[in-house]
Design an enzyme around this catalytic site. Sequence first.
Site, mmCIF file in Angstrom:
data_model
loop_
_atom_site.group_PDB
_atom_site.id
_atom_site.type_symbol
_atom_site.label_atom_id
_atom_site.label_comp_id
_atom_site.label_asym_id
_atom_site.label_seq_id
_atom_site.Cartn_x
_atom_site.Cartn_y
_atom_site.Cartn_z
ATOM 1 N N HIS A 23 0.839 -1.204 0.000
ATOM 2 C CA HIS A 23 0.000 0.000 0.000
ATOM 3 C C HIS A 23 0.874 1.254 0.000
ATOM 4 O O HIS A 23 0.686 2.151 -0.839
ATOM 5 C CB HIS A 23 -0.914 -0.018 1.231
ATOM 6 C CG HIS A 23 -1.818 1.159 1.338
ATOM 7 N ND1 HIS A 23 -3.144 1.123 0.966
ATOM 8 C CD2 HIS A 23 -1.599 2.432 1.766
ATOM 9 C CE1 HIS A 23 -3.692 2.303 1.162
ATOM 10 N NE2 HIS A 23 -2.769 3.122 1.654
ATOM 11 N N GLU A 24 1.816 1.314 0.928
ATOM 12 C CA GLU A 24 2.676 2.496 1.018
ATOM 13 C C GLU A 24 3.645 2.582 -0.160
ATOM 14 O O GLU A 24 3.925 3.678 -0.665
ATOM 15 C CB GLU A 24 3.447 2.483 2.345
ATOM 16 C CG GLU A 24 2.565 2.572 3.579
ATOM 17 C CD GLU A 24 1.697 3.818 3.596
ATOM 18 O OE1 GLU A 24 2.091 4.842 2.988
ATOM 19 O OE2 GLU A 24 0.617 3.775 4.212
ATOM 20 N N HIS A 27 1.951 4.167 -3.143
ATOM 21 C CA HIS A 27 1.895 5.629 -3.038
ATOM 22 C C HIS A 27 3.216 6.250 -3.495
ATOM 23 O O HIS A 27 3.235 7.176 -4.320
ATOM 24 C CB HIS A 27 1.629 6.051 -1.584
ATOM 25 C CG HIS A 27 0.225 5.872 -1.134
ATOM 26 N ND1 HIS A 27 -0.866 6.247 -1.875
ATOM 27 C CD2 HIS A 27 -0.263 5.346 0.028
ATOM 28 C CE1 HIS A 27 -1.976 5.981 -1.197
ATOM 29 N NE2 HIS A 27 -1.642 5.421 -0.048
#
Length: 202
Positions: A23-24, A27
């Site tokens: 997820h990170e 980004h």
Amino acid sequence: MNGINLSMIIISVPPILLALTLHEYAHGYIAYRFGDPTAKLMGRLTLNPLAHLDPFGTIMIFLVRFGWAKPVPINPFNFRDQKYGSAKVAAAGPAANIVIALVFGLALRFLPELANFPGLFLMFSYIVFINILLALFNLLPLPPLDGSHIFFTFLPDSMRSLRMFLNQYGLFVLLFILFFFFGWLYSLVRSVFIFIVGTPLF
């Protein structure tokens, strides 16, 4: 701690780390592709979970088998696309979780022989469930979640007061939802899980 709890932690922690890390990373990667090197310069453009873990969020993983990671640092002023860049970068995290949920969920659905390996089958199931939960939760249009950046991108200037309200009180609204309406979110996650996998988790 009994053997059952220990085995559940062993099975559930890797899926949580996978979900938070990708997820990170998503980004940071999309931000980098759009012209912002902040995450890369700060060592966050990596798949090493240790670079993304938040200390308190990590403790919560072992206490309640759900936690959070440190937000990837991003400077939106570096984006080549100043209009939609923030929304695209914000959407990248939940999108990564959805892709992970689909990959492992469809494996569970179309590879029935996985049922012959209960530990692996349960871990795959947790991967699907946790990634669906993380994606849907982060898409809520409330600061500091990813959904707020997407929502604010398309919010007309005439509703600037709503943006100011959410920036000021969004966290309290989010806590209210978590305390009183989390069951609704859980039901939605469970429904999506069944839609992908074909069977409920529990």
